[in-house]
Design a protein around this motif. Sequence first.
Motif, short mmCIF file in Angstrom:
data_model
loop_
_atom_site.label_atom_id
_atom_site.label_comp_id
_atom_site.label_asym_id
_atom_site.label_seq_id
_atom_site.Cartn_x
_atom_site.Cartn_y
_atom_site.Cartn_z
N PRO A 1 1.85 -8.28 -28.20
CA PRO A 1 0.67 -9.40 -28.19
C PRO A 1 1.38 -10.56 -28.22
CG PRO A 1 1.36 -8.45 -30.71
CD PRO A 1 2.01 -7.76 -29.88
N LEU A 2 1.69 -11.07 -26.99
CA LEU A 2 2.52 -12.46 -26.62
C LEU A 2 1.20 -13.54 -26.43
CD1 LEU A 2 5.53 -11.21 -24.61
CD2 LEU A 2 5.17 -11.60 -27.32
N TYR A 3 -0.07 -13.56 -26.49
CA TYR A 3 -0.83 -14.18 -25.94
C TYR A 3 -2.19 -14.41 -26.67
CZ TYR A 3 2.11 -13.24 -21.79
OH TYR A 3 2.99 -13.13 -20.87
N GLY A 4 -1.69 -14.33 -28.21
CA GLY A 4 -3.04 -14.62 -28.97
C GLY A 4 -2.97 -15.99 -29.62
N GLY A 5 -4.16 -16.31 -30.02
CA GLY A 5 -4.57 -17.57 -30.83
C GLY A 5 -4.09 -18.68 -29.80
N PHE A 6 -3.32 -19.55 -30.48
CA PHE A 6 -3.01 -20.88 -29.53
C PHE A 6 -2.32 -20.73 -28.24
CE2 PHE A 6 -0.51 -24.98 -29.54
CZ PHE A 6 -1.55 -25.69 -28.81
N SER A 7 -1.56 -19.75 -28.22
CA SER A 7 -0.60 -19.24 -27.22
C SER A 7 -1.60 -18.67 -26.12
CB SER A 7 0.57 -18.20 -27.43
OG SER A 7 -0.03 -17.09 -28.15
N GLY A 8 -2.78 -18.14 -26.48
CA GLY A 8 -3.75 -17.63 -25.20
C GLY A 8 -3.94 -18.79 -24.42
N GLY A 9 -4.13 -19.97 -24.68
CA GLY A 9 -4.32 -21.14 -23.49
C GLY A 9 -3.22 -21.12 -22.64
N LEU A 10 -3.98 -21.11 -21.42
CA LEU A 10 -3.02 -21.15 -19.81
C LEU A 10 -2.31 -19.74 -19.84
CD1 LEU A 10 -1.53 -24.91 -20.40
CD2 LEU A 10 -3.78 -23.95 -19.17
N SER A 11 -2.48 -19.16 -20.65
CA SER A 11 -1.59 -17.68 -20.49
C SER A 11 -1.81 -17.19 -19.12
CB SER A 11 -2.15 -16.56 -21.47
OG SER A 11 -3.36 -16.23 -21.67
N ILE A 12 -3.07 -16.75 -18.74
CA ILE A 12 -3.43 -16.18 -17.42
C ILE A 12 -2.89 -16.88 -16.39
CG2 ILE A 12 -5.23 -15.34 -15.72
CD1 ILE A 12 -5.16 -13.81 -18.37
N MET A 13 -2.80 -18.21 -16.23
CA MET A 13 -2.31 -19.04 -15.29
C MET A 13 -0.76 -19.10 -15.20
SD MET A 13 -5.22 -19.72 -14.44
CE MET A 13 -4.91 -20.62 -12.92
N GLN A 14 -0.05 -18.61 -16.24
CA GLN A 14 1.47 -18.62 -16.36
C GLN A 14 2.24 -17.41 -16.17
OE1 GLN A 14 1.98 -20.78 -20.23
NE2 GLN A 14 1.54 -22.82 -19.29
N ILE A 15 1.45 -16.24 -15.62
CA ILE A 15 2.03 -15.00 -15.63
C ILE A 15 2.10 -14.56 -14.16
CG2 ILE A 15 1.94 -12.67 -16.37
CD1 ILE A 15 0.34 -13.49 -18.65
N PRO A 16 3.09 -14.82 -13.64
CA PRO A 16 3.23 -14.25 -12.12
C PRO A 16 3.24 -12.81 -11.93
CG PRO A 16 4.77 -15.92 -12.32
CD PRO A 16 4.40 -15.42 -13.75
N PRO A 17 2.70 -12.12 -11.03
CA PRO A 17 2.78 -10.66 -10.77
C PRO A 17 3.87 -9.98 -10.18
CG PRO A 17 1.45 -11.64 -8.92
CD PRO A 17 1.94 -12.81 -9.89
N LEU A 18 5.05 -10.56 -9.84
CA LEU A 18 5.90 -10.18 -8.65
C LEU A 18 6.85 -9.05 -9.75
CD1 LEU A 18 6.90 -10.23 -5.91
CD2 LEU A 18 8.71 -11.84 -6.72
N ASP A 19 7.02 -9.28 -10.94
CA ASP A 19 7.91 -8.40 -11.61
C ASP A 19 6.97 -7.42 -12.33
OD1 ASP A 19 6.70 -10.13 -13.60
OD2 ASP A 19 8.31 -10.22 -14.91
N LEU A 20 5.59 -7.36 -12.10
CA LEU A 20 4.89 -6.20 -12.68
C LEU A 20 4.94 -4.82 -12.02
CD1 LEU A 20 1.65 -7.99 -13.82
CD2 LEU A 20 3.86 -7.73 -15.14
N ARG A 21 5.10 -3.73 -12.68
CA ARG A 21 4.88 -2.36 -12.22
C ARG A 21 3.60 -2.07 -12.14
NH1 ARG A 21 7.65 1.24 -16.00
NH2 ARG A 21 5.86 2.00 -16.79
N GLN A 22 2.77 -2.27 -13.15
CA GLN A 22 1.48 -1.57 -13.24
C GLN A 22 0.68 -2.57 -14.26
OE1 GLN A 22 2.67 2.41 -14.21
NE2 GLN A 22 1.52 2.30 -16.43
N VAL A 23 -0.67 -2.43 -13.89
CA VAL A 23 -1.51 -3.14 -14.97
C VAL A 23 -2.46 -2.18 -15.34
CG1 VAL A 23 -3.22 -4.96 -15.18
CG2 VAL A 23 -1.37 -5.46 -14.00
#
Length: 516
Positions: A188-210
């Motif tokens: 859980p790396l995107y909870g609370g204050f760190s949830g701000g801008l989280s979606i906009m800061q995660i590129p998809p190129l290194d992902l295997r699946q969602v």
Amino acid sequence: MNTIKLFIAVFLLSFGSLAQAQNSITFKITDEETGEPLIGATVYASATMGAIADNNGLATINNIEGESITVKISFVGYEAIKNTYSIPYEGKMPIEIKMEHHHEEVEEMVVTATRTSRSIEDIPTRIEFLGAEELQEKAVMRSANIAMLLRESTGIQMQVTSPSSANQSIRIQGLDGRYTQLMKDGFPLYGGFSGGLSIMQIPPLDLRQVEVIKGSNSTLYGGGAIAGLVNLVSIRPEEEALTKVMVDQTSAGGTTLNAFYASAENRWSYTLFGSGHRQTAYDANDDNFSDLPETRSITLNPTIFFKPSETDEFRLALNGTFEDRWGGNLNAVDDREPNAQNYLQENESRRMSYQLSYTKTWDENRRLTLKNSLLHFDRGIHQFQYGFDGEQVATFSEATYSFGQARSSWLVGMNIYSDRFNESHDSNSDRSYEQFTAGVFIQQNTQLSEDWSLETGLRLDQSKDYGLQTLPRLSVMYKAHPKLTFRMGGGLGYKLPTIFTEETERLSFRAYNLST
């Protein structure tokens, strides 16, 4: 003579416009049964050419070179369609594309968010799965972040929470974004204050699946997963080295460079991902206000794997994202100087974390996993005569043990989560907080028969300030037909109060206290 020249000029301009129009092709993509437009459907032609269906299901590819074009049209949950069209296209436009729901076998899609080794079609929990092929297609369209690939999933809405920063949150089944748990490889790396801008800061190129779980899953992941959770699973190294490089240039002035490399050598293996993004302030409707903020960001994600034996594995991942955003009146964005007449919001964020895990696997039904992570997130918001600066430090530790048989499996575990936020900017009220939660949980999966499956769970969380929380959960699955499955489930969850919500994000956290 002048009349003839004018006629020739008009003819040539009309001919040129017609030729240009013929070098484009438009599709109208709908559901074959309902006729509803499939918003977000992908039309993929090549690594540099494609389109996304708009609210009317229309997608247009322009500037087509050559005498023909082959496109693949896809949408989550539907059979992909691949066709070739002659250029210029002489038929009726838009081309009608009616897509059918797919009924392909998915036994090989094993999800990790449920912490079992069962395939997606054998799990009572409702799960949506985006695989490598779909992620690759979406990365071509938008390689800077994962907002686009989540937007097309049914039941998920990407809600813009700040027009100035273009920040977005994930809403599952209509609930506020704070009730959705966003995870990376089970952390859980995107909870609370760190949830701000989280979606906009995660590129998809290194992902295997969602993996997307809709509905409460607080038994396994804590009270925050009330609406559901999204688990982003990274690519793992294999025997053959993998290299991926992508350069993305948009018509809105955005440039993104992504690079990924994975390699495995004996007991050691590693992956390395880097991303750089540059976006100029973009005004789509000529109102002198940025619809896309000016952005500069860099992301680095190295990961190391070590296998001392066939049954043991250590994993260490480091993550760093450094970003600046300027949104508002275009004159203020250019000058980097807000005033009473020209609005400007500047967002500075620094996100750093590590994740360490150890896994011992005796067989597919018996596994021990130990996890620990540390997150440091710092963000500053600066406007005319106002500023907000805060720092979050969050830790997560967990131990889980799974055992049992194929028809009846158990999972027991315990975890500790801490979240400390300090507001460093001068304020009339101190909105800093510190939360500490310890929990134990158990989950049991039973294959009652060939058609019926049952999943039950219970979690007990003890919070330092809010006492004991009891979270039961139940899910049932019935296979009425090889192509028809019913799932029903429910559970309890809770959310510890903080000042970080969609509403307060829109207000830049101005004059908001936990007590209000």
